[in-house]
Design an enzyme around this catalytic site. Structure first.
Site, PDB file in Angstrom:
ATOM      1  N   MET A 142      36.867  45.796  31.148  1.00  0.00           N
ATOM      2  CA  MET A 142      35.546  46.165  31.650  1.00  0.00           C
ATOM      3  C   MET A 142      34.681  46.809  30.556  1.00  0.00           C
ATOM      4  O   MET A 142      35.156  47.161  29.488  1.00  0.00           O
ATOM      5  CB  MET A 142      35.698  47.124  32.839  1.00  0.00           C
ATOM      6  CG  MET A 142      36.467  46.502  33.999  1.00  0.00           C
ATOM      7  SD  MET A 142      36.879  47.657  35.316  1.00  0.00           S
ATOM      8  CE  MET A 142      35.249  47.959  36.020  1.00  0.00           C
ATOM      9  N   HIS A 143      33.389  46.925  30.854  1.00  0.00           N
ATOM     10  CA  HIS A 143      32.413  47.719  30.088  1.00  0.00           C
ATOM     11  C   HIS A 143      31.936  47.111  28.768  1.00  0.00           C
ATOM     12  O   HIS A 143      30.882  47.468  28.271  1.00  0.00           O
ATOM     13  CB  HIS A 143      32.951  49.121  29.771  1.00  0.00           C
ATOM     14  CG  HIS A 143      33.527  49.873  30.919  1.00  0.00           C
ATOM     15  ND1 HIS A 143      32.875  50.043  32.116  1.00  0.00           N
ATOM     16  CD2 HIS A 143      34.724  50.498  31.059  1.00  0.00           C
ATOM     17  CE1 HIS A 143      33.634  50.749  32.936  1.00  0.00           C
ATOM     18  NE2 HIS A 143      34.756  51.027  32.325  1.00  0.00           N
ATOM     19  N   ASP A 170      39.109  44.193  35.434  1.00  0.00           N
ATOM     20  CA  ASP A 170      40.573  44.263  35.460  1.00  0.00           C
ATOM     21  C   ASP A 170      41.110  45.240  36.493  1.00  0.00           C
ATOM     22  O   ASP A 170      42.167  45.002  37.088  1.00  0.00           O
ATOM     23  CB  ASP A 170      41.130  44.575  34.067  1.00  0.00           C
ATOM     24  CG  ASP A 170      40.559  45.831  33.432  1.00  0.00           C
ATOM     25  OD1 ASP A 170      39.794  46.572  34.085  1.00  0.00           O
ATOM     26  OD2 ASP A 170      40.875  46.078  32.251  1.00  0.00           O
TER      27      ASP A 170
END
Length: 496
Positions: A83-84, A237
């Site tokens: 992520m991110h 995830d």
């Protein structure tokens, strides 16, 4: 011929792909390593081209294997992803630079700028270096020529999906982790972007279970697929890891101990205002959400312990030694802040510590203190979610913390909750496969899919006497941060 779906998990260190049939059985799996680019302290990047090379090679590993080629038909694909991370594309949809990853911490100044404008939280989440928007501002301020080329941004798995399909989208579970998704309207918070001059670079939003296209015809033949294979959006995830563990309904709770540690609690409410760096994201299951707390150095702390003090011993040996110590590790506490901490403190500069060391302590005590400290850190998140009115009574534990019965019982005793261990654990890749199975309408609901795919092997009940002892140590553990953060801040100011 047997119908299967592919679950593709784009992690930080590797891409993992599994092929799963209608019965939830993994009939094939493969993994391809990834390279981390760290040119300076605090920097963490990857080349998106390497992701697509790893994914396409991984798919070929499965489709071209002798055991698979003539006995399965791949019907659908979905994704889980780290992520991110910021992937910025130009007008031709080519990356303008390497992706800046979730564990990159160069943007503390940009976080400060966002806090000056919006306070400690924005769009339901704390303002932390890990999120996507501060990464955007860093590029905009430090690499303006590159930023001027940006036409659209996306997150890592979305870029891989775009490469396979030629279609650009972002789904809600990942979009919620950018700081730019309004949790109440479920649309981009364009006013926030406008405030910082980000511009109109937002991809279209879709549900995790949405079919977003098929594999490109020219690519499908190369990697052993047909252009009729349906591609589903997938999820971050953590959302996929939760689905892959059967965590899909209100108050279902997950404890995942990998390099970092995660506590995740599912909610059916549309929006809950949390504090102390509890995150609030959309789940990949329709009409559900989750609260999440993160400890940055969970398994990482155990890896450090092994490397430093138990180099010639296995992790099983370390845990076995820890079990010979007693609750509280003979009055020794460990704060697992080796890489800073996210929940509850949100401090990239705090560092770890042992409290209470005496000449009588043994390596077994240190091993137990590390396991207890990691678990106390996760307990911080559980308690914050409970304080917000959520019930946490049953927790499914996955990752490294689920490989030891001793550690599973420790979790039950510290968390004061029943701990469930899965019979088979595939992690986020299984969640991605389940999204594809649901998207193909193999099942009427995610509940039906979980009933078929997920099996609990064993449960661990809390021991009240031990829980009460742990509470006494935990109440002291909670004070360590306040007593040490100013000291470590001063330590880090000393030049080498």
């Amino acid at each position: 011929m047997e119908d299967v779906v592919l679950g593709i998990d784009l992690g930080t260190s590797a891409v993992k792909i599994i092929a799963v049939n209608r019965q939830g059985e993994v009939v094939a799996s493969t993994s391809e390593p990834l390279t981390l680019i760290q040119t300076r302290a605090g920097y963490s990047e990857q080349d998106p081209k390497e992701w697509v090379e790893a994914v396409t090679q991984g798919i070929k590993n499965i489709t071209h294997s002798k055991n698979m080629a003539h006995r399965v038909v791949i019907k659908g694909i979905s994704f889980s992803g780290q992520m991110h991370g910021l992937v910025a594309l130009d007008a031709n949809h080519q990356p303008v630079r390497h992706a800046i990853l979730w564990n990159d911490t160069r943007n503390s100044e940009q976080c400060r700028q966002i806090k000056e404008a919006y306070g400690e939280r924005l769009n339901g989440n704390p303002i932390l270096e890990g999120f996507t928007m501060p990464k955007m501002l860093w590029v905009k301020q430090h690499e303006p020529d590159i930023w001027d080329q940006v036409s659209v941004f996306m997150l890592p798995k979305d870029y891989v999906r775009y490469y396979l399909t030629g279609e650009i989208h972002m789904e809600y579970s990942d979009a919620a982790s950018t700081l730019l998704l309004n949790p109440e309207t479920h649309d981009w918070a364009r006013d926030v972007g406008t405030h910082f001059g980000i511009g109109d670079i937002y991809p279209p939003l879709v549900r995790s279970t949405a079919c977003v296209g098929q594999v490109r015809t020219d690519l499908a033949q190369e990697i052993g697929l047909t252009d009729e294979v349906k591609v589903f959006a997938g999820g971050g995830d953590n959302a996929c890891g939760a689905i892959g563990a059967g965590i899909i309904n209100d108050n279902d709770t997950l404890c995942s101990i990998g390099t970092s540690g995660v506590v995740l609690n599912v909610e059916s409410d549309s929006y809950t205002e949390y504090r102390n760096n509890i995150h609030f994201f959309d789940h990949s299951v329709p009409k559900t959400f989750y609260a999440m707390g993160v400890t940055l150095a969970a398994g990482y702390s155990l890896n450090w312990l092994k490397k430093t003090f138990f180099e010639d011993q296995s992790f099983d040996d370390i845990v076995k030694q820890a079990s010979t110590s007693q609750v509280g590790a003979n009055h020794l506490l460990f704060a697992p802040y080796l890489a800073g901490e996210r929940t509850p403190h949100g401090d990239a500069f705090i560092r770890g510590s042992f409290i209470g060391i005496s000449g009588s302590h043994t390596k077994a005590d240190f091993a137990r203190a590390v396991l207890e400290g990691i678990t106390f850190s996760l307990y911080d998140s559980i308690q914050l979610i409970r304080e917000a009115g959520k019930e946490i009574t049953h927790i499914t534990s996955i990752g490294g913390g689920a490989k030891s019965e001793f550690w599973l019982q420790m979790q039950a005793d510290i968390f004061n909750a029943t701990i469930r261990k899965l019979k088979h654990e595939e992690g986020p890749s299984m969640g991605a496969a389940m999204i594809a199975a649901y998207g193909l309408e193999w099942f009427n609901s995610f509940d039906d899919c979980v009933a078929q795919f997920i099996e609990i092997e064993r449960t661990f009940e809390p021991n009240k006497e031990k829980h009460d002892k742990y509470e006494a140590y935990y109440n002291i553990y909670r004070q360590i941060y306040q007593q040490t953060h100013h000291l470590t801040e001063e330590l880090l100011k000393i030049e080498d």
